[in-house]
Design a protein around this motif. Sequence first.
Motif, PDB file in Angstrom:
ATOM      1  N   ALA A  60       1.145   4.657  -2.006  1.00  0.00           N
ATOM      2  CA  ALA A  60       0.506   5.973  -1.188  1.00  0.00           C
ATOM      3  C   ALA A  60       1.666   7.092  -1.125  1.00  0.00           C
ATOM      4  O   ALA A  60       1.319   8.271  -1.075  1.00  0.00           O
ATOM      5  CB  ALA A  60       0.226   5.511   0.251  1.00  0.00           C
ATOM      6  N   GLN A  61       3.036   6.568  -1.511  1.00  0.00           N
ATOM      7  CA  GLN A  61       4.167   7.682  -1.497  1.00  0.00           C
ATOM      8  C   GLN A  61       3.951   8.501  -2.543  1.00  0.00           C
ATOM      9  O   GLN A  61       4.768   9.608  -2.396  1.00  0.00           O
ATOM     10  CB  GLN A  61       5.438   6.844  -1.297  1.00  0.00           C
ATOM     11  CG  GLN A  61       5.576   5.937  -2.601  1.00  0.00           C
ATOM     12  CD  GLN A  61       6.908   5.086  -2.458  1.00  0.00           C
ATOM     13  OE1 GLN A  61       7.879   5.511  -1.590  1.00  0.00           O
ATOM     14  NE2 GLN A  61       7.169   4.371  -3.353  1.00  0.00           N
ATOM     15  N   VAL A  64       0.864  -1.185   0.184  1.00  0.00           N
ATOM     16  CA  VAL A  64       0.108   0.080  -0.028  1.00  0.00           C
ATOM     17  C   VAL A  64       0.900   1.180   0.023  1.00  0.00           C
ATOM     18  O   VAL A  64       0.466   2.358  -0.776  1.00  0.00           O
ATOM     19  CB  VAL A  64      -0.866   0.018   1.218  1.00  0.00           C
ATOM     20  CG1 VAL A  64      -1.554   1.187   1.255  1.00  0.00           C
ATOM     21  CG2 VAL A  64      -2.048  -1.114   1.323  1.00  0.00           C
ATOM     22  N   ALA A  65       1.884   1.328   0.788  1.00  0.00           N
ATOM     23  CA  ALA A  65       2.904   2.610   0.852  1.00  0.00           C
ATOM     24  C   ALA A  65       3.417   2.744  -0.275  1.00  0.00           C
ATOM     25  O   ALA A  65       3.844   3.960  -0.643  1.00  0.00           O
ATOM     26  CB  ALA A  65       3.880   2.340   1.943  1.00  0.00           C
ATOM     27  N   ARG A 105       2.125  12.859   0.303  1.00  0.00           N
ATOM     28  CA  ARG A 105       2.970  11.846   0.897  1.00  0.00           C
ATOM     29  C   ARG A 105       2.688  10.962   2.208  1.00  0.00           C
ATOM     30  O   ARG A 105       3.344  11.341   3.188  1.00  0.00           O
ATOM     31  CB  ARG A 105       4.319  12.099   0.794  1.00  0.00           C
ATOM     32  CG  ARG A 105       5.301  10.907   0.744  1.00  0.00           C
ATOM     33  CD  ARG A 105       6.948  11.588   0.481  1.00  0.00           C
ATOM     34  NE  ARG A 105       7.890  10.504   0.455  1.00  0.00           N
ATOM     35  CZ  ARG A 105       8.311   9.641  -0.616  1.00  0.00           C
ATOM     36  NH1 ARG A 105       7.855   9.836  -1.664  1.00  0.00           N
ATOM     37  NH2 ARG A 105       9.228   8.938  -0.392  1.00  0.00           N
ATOM     38  N   ALA A 125       1.082   9.761  -3.577  1.00  0.00           N
ATOM     39  CA  ALA A 125      -0.298  10.516  -3.421  1.00  0.00           C
ATOM     40  C   ALA A 125       0.212  12.111  -2.829  1.00  0.00           C
ATOM     41  O   ALA A 125       1.333  12.222  -2.265  1.00  0.00           O
ATOM     42  CB  ALA A 125      -1.094   9.850  -2.326  1.00  0.00           C
TER      43      ALA A 125
END
Length: 299
Positions: free
Chosen positions: A251-252, A247-248, A257, A254
């Motif tokens: 997400a990083q 997920v990260a 961050r 987005a």
Amino acid sequence: MKVAVAGGTGLLGRAITTALLDAGHEVVVGSRSRPAKDPIDSRAQWVSVDVMAPATLPALLAGADAVVDAVQFPNSPIENPKKGYTFERIDLGGTRNLVDAAKAAGTPLFIGLSGVGAAEHAAYHWLRFKWQEEQHIAASGVPYVVFRPSWIYGPRDVSLNRFLGFAKFLPFVPVIGNGKTRINPLFIDDLAAHVVAALEKPEARGRIFEIGGPAVMTMDEVITTALRVAGKRRFLLHSPKPLMKLVASVAQYAPGRPLTRGAIDFITMDGIADTTALGEVFGLKLTPLEEGLATYLKR
């Protein structure tokens, strides 16, 4: 004494500033931006300082009897290389700049904040950079005291309070990993009290002290204790670490961050401080988690 606090508008710096002022010291807070929206203690003086801009540091250190390095980059431990917010640049590079400036200014004492687990060959880069910070401090010739804190909690923290925030609108609290991460949570006021005491402890000079709370607990135990003190009943929903790293990895990218793979490792690593030497030299109380939480959580 006149004490300069670099990073005095952050989580650690604010608590340390208040403790110093309450003890009767004069405090100069240094930070990158004017604390207009979130004022500092009115008893302290503020100066514009950026540890990555060495030319700004003499204004903070002028006439100081000691300097405390409480600098953290925004949203730590989530690094943002595009903005220069990394452990290498801010924690290591900033500390080097501050130490060098303290040496040039003839500052009598440097108090550094490292981290439990700092070592030359530590598994994670942030702990290796913390160790390099310590080495630079020790080699500088400036008298020093370094503290290696365990996991810190307090009224303004963004870790334990984030878990409690989930409990406001969810029937569960999400936990990354299996909840068995082992730490001895450190009340932020205890860290501040030891920083204040270090000013007048010549026997502490030239030493590194691990500092944590009085009990080793799992992350699940920490969260359930906080929920109990806050008067909330929620079950803990664990998410596998490999899944959260996946997920990260998305997400990083987005806006803002919100999460990185490195942050997942940071929040799931053990952090147990051996407080034996700390107790022998300082002899101050270390606050149990429930007692510390009760000072600011309302049922």
